[in-house]
Design an enzyme around this catalytic site. Sequence first.
Site, short mmCIF file in Angstrom:
data_model
loop_
_atom_site.label_atom_id
_atom_site.label_comp_id
_atom_site.label_asym_id
_atom_site.label_seq_id
_atom_site.Cartn_x
_atom_site.Cartn_y
_atom_site.Cartn_z
CB THR A 1 45.52 37.99 37.68
OG1 THR A 1 44.30 37.35 38.06
CG2 THR A 1 45.39 38.48 36.23
CE LYS B 1 40.79 37.62 36.40
NZ LYS B 1 41.54 37.46 37.66
#
Length: 200
Positions: A86, A161
């Site tokens: 991420t 995300k």
Amino acid sequence: MVGFIGLGVMGSRMAGHLAKAGEVIVWNRTPSRSEGFDRVASSPAELASRCDHVFICVSRTEDVREVLDAMAPALRPGMTIVDHSTIEPSAVREMAEALAGQSVGFVDAPVTGGEKGAIDGTLTIFCGGSQADFEKGLPFMEAYGKKIRLVGPSGSGQMMKMANQISVVGCVLAMAECLAFADRAGLDMAETIDLVGSGA
């Protein structure tokens, strides 16, 4: 042969599923985390030299850059790199553009589902990149993902995300407000958590 770099809480489980499905070679900055895998590379470059498909799951944008720099001498046209970290969407677009100049595909593919999802092989994976690169990585991601979607061009996986994390944080904030209200009202905290947690 498929390669996996980053054997933390999530990556070790994901790489484990790949190992069950076929041949995988791994590398981790802390060598002890590679124990239990049959094939361990001495460096990211060695791993890349032996694989057409490389998967990454590390902590930060800087870590992804470091891994890509280390693999650089061994990258070849036609390879595909799938990054499950991420990281910053803008950095993803820069990485994808630089790799495309070497005819290397790049898919940003952050995951959600937590440690349990990684253990069970039921992760949701948000992918950004080209359809062709996504399709190259998809058969491998199916070893540990249940819902895997291409949501747009490079960087889109990271944006999805972010949307996911906004939802998670919103729920946490709402629960904090709930408990603060209950405390001010003089309600028992343990009972509040038990009853609210069992409701809708």
